[in-house]
Design an enzyme around this catalytic site. Structure first.
Site, mmCIF file in Angstrom:
data_model
loop_
_atom_site.group_PDB
_atom_site.id
_atom_site.type_symbol
_atom_site.label_atom_id
_atom_site.label_comp_id
_atom_site.label_asym_id
_atom_site.label_seq_id
_atom_site.Cartn_x
_atom_site.Cartn_y
_atom_site.Cartn_z
ATOM 1 N N VAL A 14 0.858 -1.194 0.000
ATOM 2 C CA VAL A 14 0.000 0.000 0.000
ATOM 3 C C VAL A 14 0.890 1.238 0.000
ATOM 4 C CG1 VAL A 14 -1.835 1.267 1.212
ATOM 5 C CG2 VAL A 14 -1.752 -1.249 1.343
ATOM 6 N N GLY A 20 -4.553 9.104 6.115
ATOM 7 C CA GLY A 20 -5.865 9.083 5.479
ATOM 8 C C GLY A 20 -6.320 7.736 4.937
ATOM 9 N N LEU A 41 6.145 8.280 1.613
ATOM 10 C CA LEU A 41 7.243 9.244 1.558
ATOM 11 C C LEU A 41 7.690 9.562 2.979
ATOM 12 C CD1 LEU A 41 8.738 11.090 -0.451
ATOM 13 C CD2 LEU A 41 6.898 12.749 -0.197
ATOM 14 N N ASP A 73 9.638 7.364 -2.410
ATOM 15 C CA ASP A 73 8.931 8.375 -3.194
ATOM 16 C C ASP A 73 8.449 7.691 -4.474
ATOM 17 O OD1 ASP A 73 8.179 10.396 -4.941
ATOM 18 O OD2 ASP A 73 9.816 11.735 -4.376
ATOM 19 N N SER A 154 -10.121 9.506 -8.458
ATOM 20 C CA SER A 154 -11.012 10.449 -7.774
ATOM 21 C C SER A 154 -12.201 10.708 -8.677
ATOM 22 C CB SER A 154 -10.284 11.769 -7.514
ATOM 23 O OG SER A 154 -11.213 12.774 -7.137
ATOM 24 N N TYR A 167 -4.797 18.136 -10.843
ATOM 25 C CA TYR A 167 -5.291 16.977 -10.089
ATOM 26 C C TYR A 167 -6.300 16.184 -10.921
ATOM 27 C CZ TYR A 167 -7.220 14.428 -6.055
ATOM 28 O OH TYR A 167 -7.636 13.447 -5.185
ATOM 29 N N ALA A 168 -7.248 16.886 -11.553
ATOM 30 C CA ALA A 168 -8.275 16.201 -12.355
ATOM 31 C C ALA A 168 -7.634 15.457 -13.522
ATOM 32 C CB ALA A 168 -9.298 17.212 -12.869
ATOM 33 N N LYS A 171 -5.937 12.315 -12.228
ATOM 34 C CA LYS A 171 -6.876 11.264 -11.809
ATOM 35 C C LYS A 171 -7.613 10.657 -13.002
ATOM 36 C CE LYS A 171 -5.927 11.365 -7.429
ATOM 37 N NZ LYS A 171 -5.242 10.219 -6.806
HETATM 38 P P1 NAP Z 1 -3.439 12.157 2.598
HETATM 39 O O1 NAP Z 1 -4.056 11.959 3.935
HETATM 40 O O2 NAP Z 1 -2.736 13.431 2.304
HETATM 41 O O3 NAP Z 1 -2.478 10.906 2.308
HETATM 42 C C1 NAP Z 1 -1.642 10.845 1.185
HETATM 43 C C2 NAP Z 1 -0.364 10.152 1.591
HETATM 44 O O4 NAP Z 1 0.460 10.016 0.417
HETATM 45 C C3 NAP Z 1 0.444 10.943 2.620
HETATM 46 O O5 NAP Z 1 0.907 10.104 3.649
HETATM 47 C C4 NAP Z 1 1.606 11.472 1.789
HETATM 48 O O6 NAP Z 1 2.789 11.674 2.515
HETATM 49 C C5 NAP Z 1 1.784 10.350 0.796
HETATM 50 N N1 NAP Z 1 2.587 10.781 -0.340
HETATM 51 C C6 NAP Z 1 2.581 12.005 -0.926
HETATM 52 N N2 NAP Z 1 3.488 12.032 -1.894
HETATM 53 C C7 NAP Z 1 4.092 10.819 -1.933
HETATM 54 C C8 NAP Z 1 5.135 10.265 -2.713
HETATM 55 N N3 NAP Z 1 5.745 10.969 -3.673
HETATM 56 N N4 NAP Z 1 5.516 8.986 -2.473
HETATM 57 C C9 NAP Z 1 4.916 8.271 -1.492
HETATM 58 N N5 NAP Z 1 3.934 8.750 -0.714
HETATM 59 C C10 NAP Z 1 3.528 10.023 -0.925
HETATM 60 O O7 NAP Z 1 -4.558 12.026 1.453
HETATM 61 P P2 NAP Z 1 -5.824 11.043 1.311
HETATM 62 O O8 NAP Z 1 -7.003 11.898 1.329
HETATM 63 O O9 NAP Z 1 -5.709 9.881 2.204
HETATM 64 O O10 NAP Z 1 -5.607 10.590 -0.203
HETATM 65 C C11 NAP Z 1 -5.229 9.275 -0.586
HETATM 66 C C12 NAP Z 1 -5.534 9.117 -2.071
HETATM 67 O O11 NAP Z 1 -6.938 9.272 -2.271
HETATM 68 C C13 NAP Z 1 -4.868 10.173 -2.942
HETATM 69 O O12 NAP Z 1 -4.458 9.590 -4.158
HETATM 70 C C14 NAP Z 1 -5.979 11.172 -3.186
HETATM 71 O O13 NAP Z 1 -5.775 11.893 -4.382
HETATM 72 C C15 NAP Z 1 -7.162 10.244 -3.273
HETATM 73 N N6 NAP Z 1 -8.445 10.892 -3.034
HETATM 74 C C16 NAP Z 1 -8.719 11.504 -1.850
HETATM 75 C C17 NAP Z 1 -9.962 12.102 -1.673
HETATM 76 C C18 NAP Z 1 -10.352 12.783 -0.407
HETATM 77 O O14 NAP Z 1 -11.439 13.390 -0.368
HETATM 78 N N7 NAP Z 1 -9.553 12.729 0.674
HETATM 79 C C19 NAP Z 1 -10.890 12.091 -2.718
HETATM 80 C C20 NAP Z 1 -10.581 11.471 -3.900
HETATM 81 C C21 NAP Z 1 -9.344 10.865 -4.046
HETATM 82 P P3 NAP Z 1 3.110 13.156 3.072
HETATM 83 O O15 NAP Z 1 2.056 13.407 4.101
HETATM 84 O O16 NAP Z 1 4.490 13.044 3.599
HETATM 85 O O17 NAP Z 1 2.977 14.075 1.875
#
Ligand code: NAP
Length: 259
Positions: A14, A20, A41, A73, A154, A167-168, A171
């Site tokens: 994962v 999150g 990361l 990363d 997303s 972002y869009a 995704k």
């Molecule tokens: P989150 O809480 O910010 O978690 C994202 C995680 O990815 C963080 O731990 C972050 O680490 C890590 N990350 C960032 N850049 C990375 C890299 N280069 N290599 C490895 N890990 C990296 O966000 P989330 O809401 O759980 O999102 C998880 C996924 O769901 C994402 O793809 C997001 O686009 C998607 N998503 C989220 C939502 C929403 O409403 N939350 C909706 C649609 C889709 P750092 O904290 O160190 O940056």
């Protein structure tokens, strides 16, 4: 609620596991019996996730506990190749379940969006999914084992969103990548699906202004934002044989938003 140990023979990698949705996915897959490799990361955050799974014994890369932690990363091809090599060295097999959750936002309206913010979002959200999917698929095909690859896209990849050109696009790219991987790898017994969350309460959406959250919440037929666990439920289903004939699908987890 987890189904009884449906993933007991699974080794699940994962990404974005330190926060999150990625963290909730790790918890859910472990509850269903999977051995989890948590990658982020932020290695300390991924370590914290693994502590939730099996106590404080698990060290990065060491088989102290059932699960493992690696810092990487996902946008760096060398780091991703190294990650897969470490997983194979640790567990003597490739991951059979791969969930790409790592992702970022760098929101700005098109008229002001910098090339740097465009590139960084595409590098992590789209190229990162490509790199992880490719190395995992190569290892699975080489080993002759089946697998389930799940990419977190997303709903914004389907309908667009103000201030999220980068972002869009990233995704939407994940949806196309996923469908193509499904077409190419079905004959190897490898399924590939994407999950399209709507508005989920995580650190990512904590950055969104309250006014916007209130407006979007008002548009959700279910009437509230989702929890990371709502997404993890669907990921666990797609990881399991209960979804054995589903591939190339984009499953929306939105509470009905933008249907
Ligand atoms: P989150 O809480 O910010 O978690 C994202 C995680 O990815 C963080 O731990 C972050 O680490 C890590 N990350 C960032 N850049 C990375 C890299 N280069 N290599 C490895 N890990 C990296 O966000 P989330 O809401 O759980 O999102 C998880 C996924 O769901 C994402 O793809 C997001 O686009 C998607 N998503 C989220 C939502 C929403 O409403 N939350 C909706 C649609 C889709 P750092 O904290 O160190 O940056």
């Amino acid at each position: 609620m987890a189904s009884a140990l449906r993933l007991r023979s699974a080794l699940a990698l994962v990404t974005g596991a330190g926060s999150g949705i990625g963290r909730a996915v790790c918890v859910r897959l472990a509850q269903e019996g999977a051995t989890v490799v948590a990658c982020d990361l932020n290695g300390a955050a991924a370590q914290e996730t693994v502590r939730l799974l099996d106590g404080p014994k698990s060290e990065a890369g060491a088989p102290g506990g059932k699960h493992a932690v690696f810092e990487a990363d996902v946008s760096e091809s060398r780091a991703v190749r190294h990650l897969l090599a470490q997983v194979q060295a640790c567990f003597s097999r490739p991951p059979s379940v791969v969930v790409s959750c790592a992702g970022i936002t760098r929101d700005e309206f098109l008229l002001h969006l910098s090339e740097k913010d465009w590139d960084r979002v595409l590098e992590i959200n789209l190229k990162g999914v490509f790199l992880v999917t490719q190395v995992a698929a190569q290892a699975l095909v080489a080993s002759g084992r089946p697998g389930s690859i799940i990419n977190i896209s997303s709903i914004v990849g389907k309908v667009g969103n103000l201030g999220q050109t980068n972002y869009a696009a990233s995704k939407a790219g994940v949806i196309g990548l996923t469908q193509t991987v499904a077409k190419e790898l079905g004959r190897h017994g490898i399924r590939c699906n994407s999950v399209l969350p709507g508005f989920i309460t995580t650190p990512m959406t904590q950055k969104v202004p309250e006014k916007v959250i209130d407006k979007v919440t008002g548009m959700i037929p279910m009437g509230y934002m989702g929890k990371p666990e709502d997404v993890a439920d669907v990921v666990a289903f797609l990881a399991s044989e209960d979804s054995g004939y589903i591939t190339g699908a984009s499953v929306e987890v939105t509470g009905g938003l933008f249907m």
